[in-house]
Structure formats: structure tokens, C-alpha cells
Design an enzyme around this catalytic site. Structure first.
Site, PDB file in Angstrom:
ATOM      1  N   GLY A   1       0.918  -1.488   0.109  1.00  0.00           N
ATOM      2  CA  GLY A   1      -0.236  -0.052   0.065  1.00  0.00           C
ATOM      3  C   GLY A   1       0.761   1.625   0.188  1.00  0.00           C
TER       4      GLY A   1
ATOM      5  N   GLN B   1      -1.652   7.487   1.290  1.00  0.00           N
ATOM      6  CA  GLN B   1      -1.861   8.888   1.888  1.00  0.00           C
ATOM      7  C   GLN B   1      -0.360   8.606   2.640  1.00  0.00           C
ATOM      8  OE1 GLN B   1      -4.649  10.081   4.333  1.00  0.00           O
ATOM      9  NE2 GLN B   1      -3.924  11.938   4.372  1.00  0.00           N
ATOM     10  N   LEU B   2      -0.284   7.829   3.189  1.00  0.00           N
ATOM     11  CA  LEU B   2       0.867   6.966   5.107  1.00  0.00           C
ATOM     12  C   LEU B   2       2.038   6.608   4.209  1.00  0.00           C
ATOM     13  CD1 LEU B   2       1.475   7.419   7.271  1.00  0.00           C
ATOM     14  CD2 LEU B   2       0.323   4.765   7.943  1.00  0.00           C
TER      15      LEU B   2
ATOM     16  N   ASP C   1      -0.232  -7.826  -5.262  1.00  0.00           N
ATOM     17  CA  ASP C   1      -0.995  -7.859  -4.710  1.00  0.00           C
ATOM     18  C   ASP C   1      -0.845  -8.802  -3.088  1.00  0.00           C
ATOM     19  OD1 ASP C   1      -3.896  -9.269  -4.355  1.00  0.00           O
ATOM     20  OD2 ASP C   1      -3.830 -10.046  -6.317  1.00  0.00           O
TER      21      ASP C   1
ATOM     22  N   TYR D   1     -14.828  -2.060   7.266  1.00  0.00           N
ATOM     23  CA  TYR D   1     -13.735  -1.545   7.649  1.00  0.00           C
ATOM     24  C   TYR D   1     -13.353  -1.423   9.060  1.00  0.00           C
ATOM     25  CZ  TYR D   1      -9.825   1.920   7.795  1.00  0.00           C
ATOM     26  OH  TYR D   1      -8.368   2.229   8.841  1.00  0.00           O
TER      27      TYR D   1
END
Length: 319
Positions: A10, A14-15, A51, A141
Site C-alpha cells: 500500500g 496517503q500514509l 497483490d 472497514y
């Protein structure tokens, strides 16, 4: 001396965008492998396709690059996740299992798994939510993160996998646009302000949420990961606190730079999500176990966001 070899999943988020840059400065570019499912054109050669739900692919990446640590950031976030709950559950949990199994099978040193204030629901106190509050999340989530915390704890207790985790509040940063979280307004609003555009906020003006500036979030992550294992007493996920504020308080802060900034409020489904979360949290355990302390207050955040976004939009000479 053993060299840390780090895999980040990931990494385009953003992070991840900021964490990867910081890790590369600390550990060397050659020792940090950034990966994501989808690669933006500008990230080719800097981030590589992976993935994270595919355990075989993760294992191949780990073994081929002699990885010793994984920062597993890949996930579908809260607001985006409600659009396809089953996909969100499958993506978030299957990827976590792939990472945990690879860590177990190949004896990796450390794993970082981000959790969220989304794990809290109606049973948790809205103010000063403690570390051990009951978890009854209202989004898929949050449910995936609550389950992930328990699996992290299980792998630590049963297999001695050194998994560490933080319950992030909303993260504010200028480096990239957010990726579908309920707290995204606190990033979007600064982009509108520096471009002298009005903003339509999807939360009520008095909805209070815990937030953290990107620099503090990255520093907390690295401090947690660098702490001696015997100091880490919480193996589900640590509450992480910085500051709490409302959209109207952000607007008032921004108006110190842009007095004519206009905001209207038109709540949508994200307001209900926000109402299910704490307005403030206690992070006593993080303070005691590894001496966590935030640095940024709201006006500090506004100053840095506005300064950096003006550079990004080439607005050096104007307010």
C-alpha cells in the site's frame, strides 16, 4: 550488524507515500521495497506491483529481496469500503493473513499492521475513549481492523510473530490526496483554501474527531517499530492520540491565512460513520510503554499544509 530489509504494501497511499520516503532516508533506498496493487505513472520504478492478498506473491517478494520487516498498509478505507463491504472484508483480511503467514513461515523480525479509531462503536465512550473500550464497529472497514487486531495478537501469542499496531486517528498531510476515509475533509479543505475555492463539507460543522498530522503519524509508527520488544505491552493495537477538532475549528484556523474562505455544510453518509467514532481518545499506554508524544497543534498543521500546498500549486506569491 544485521541490516533491516523492509517491504511496504500500500505504498502509494496517503500514509505509504510519506512513510516510504522516511524509511528510505533512515535505512537506505536499496533496503526499502515499496509495493502497491496499482502503480501511478509517476511512481513507476519507485513502487513495484504486488497483490498483497496473494500469499505466494508476497512470499516470493520477501524471499527474493531478503526482507526482514513488513509495513502492511494495503487496505480499503472506511467510506470507500461501504460501497462494497464484501470486497473490503476480503481484501483487508486476506492480505493480512498473507502477511502474517509469510512472517510466520520465514521468521521475519517485525510486522506493522495499522488499525484505526474505526474499531470503536456505540459501546465505547465518545470522549476520552480508553485503550480497552469494547469494540463494536459500524463499518466493514472498522470490523476488518477489529478482527485484524485479534489476529495480530493471536499470531504474537501462538507463533511469536512480532506484530505491532497503532489505532490511527484521521491523518492530515499535503503529500498526496487521501484515499476514501471519513476524515478526508481535513485534507481536502486545505486544497480548496489555497486555490481560493469554496468547500462543501460532508460532515456537520460541530462533528469532533480525533486527528493527527502526517509527520506525527509517521514518527509514531517508527518509534513503535524501533522500541524494544519488551516495551510493547499491547499486542492488539495502541490507541494513538494527537488532537481533536471540528470542521468549523479547521475553518477558523484557515481563515487566519485566508479570511474570505467560504465553507458550506452538506452532510452525507460519512456523517453517520463519524458519529459512531470517538471524539477524543486516551493513549496512556502508548505514552507509558514507548513514550509517545505528539508535536503538532491545529495552527501548526494549517501553517505547514498551506505553505506546502502553495508550493505544490505554484502559488508562492499570493495568499
Amino acid at each position: 550488524m544485521k541490516v533491516d530489509r523492509v517491504l511496504v504494501t500500500g505504498a502509494g497511499g496517503q500514509l505509504g507515500t510519506v512513510l516510504v520516503k522516511t524509511l528510505r532516508k533512515l535505512k537506505g533506498v536499496e533496503n526499502v521495497l515499496a509495493t502497491d496493487l496499482h502503480i501511478k505513472p509517476e511512481d513507476k520504478g519507485l513502487i513495484f506491483p504486488l497483490d498483497a492478498t496473494n500469499e505466494e506473491a508476497v512470499a516470493e517478494m520477501v524471499l527474493g529481496n531478503k526482507i526482514t520487516q513488513i509495513y502492511h498498509l494495503a487496505a480499503i478505507l472506511s467510506a470507500k469500503g461501504e460501497e462494497d463491504p464484501l470486497l473490503t472484508w476480503n481484501t483487508n483480511l486476506k492480505s493480512l493473513f498473507a502477511i502474517l503467514e509469510v512472517a510466520r513461515k520465514y521468521n521475519l523480525d517485525k510486522i506493522f499492521f495499522p488499525s484505526s479509531i474505526a474499531v470503536f462503536g456505540a459501546s465505547a465512550p465518545k470522549e476520552n475513549t480508553p485503550q480497552d473500550a469494547y469494540l463494536d464497529p459500524t463499518t466493514v472497514y472498522g470490523t476488518s481492523k477489529a478482527a485484524g487486531e485479534q489476529w495480530a495478537n493471536y499470531y504474537f501469542k501462538k507463533y511469536k510473530v512480532d506484530v505491532r499496531s497503532l489505532r490511527y486517528p484521521g491523518i492530515i498531510g499535503y503529500q498526496s490526496l487521501p484515499g476514501g476515509g471519513t476524515t478526508d475533509y481535513a485534507v481536502e479543505i486545505y486544497h480548496k483554501a489555497v486555490n481560493k475555492e469554496p468547500y462543501i463539507c460532508y460532515l456537520k460543522e460541530d462533528t469532533t474527531l480525533p486527528m493527527i498530522y502526517m509527520n506525527d503519524a509517521v514518527r509514531a509508527t517508527l518509534e513503535l517499530m524501533e522500541a524494544p520488544a519488551e516495551k510493547i505491552k499491547t499486542r492488539t493495537s495502541y490507541n494513538l492520540n494527537a488532537l481533536s477538532f471540528t470542521p468549523s475549528q479547521v475553518v477558523e484556523s484557515i481563515k487566519k491565512w485566508y479570511p474570505n474562505f467560504k465553507v458550506t455544510y452538506k452532510e452525507d453518509y460519512r456523517e453517520a460513520i463519524a458519529q459512531s467514532w470517538p471524539s477524543s481518545i486516551l493513549d496512556t499506554q502508548a505514552q507509558e510503554d514507548w513514550q509517545w508524544q505528539p508535536h503538532y497543534l491545529l495552527d501548526d498543521i494549517s501553517n505547514e499544509m498551506i505553505t506546502e500546498l502553495k508550493k505544490k500549486y505554484n502559488l508562492h506569491s499570493q495568499l
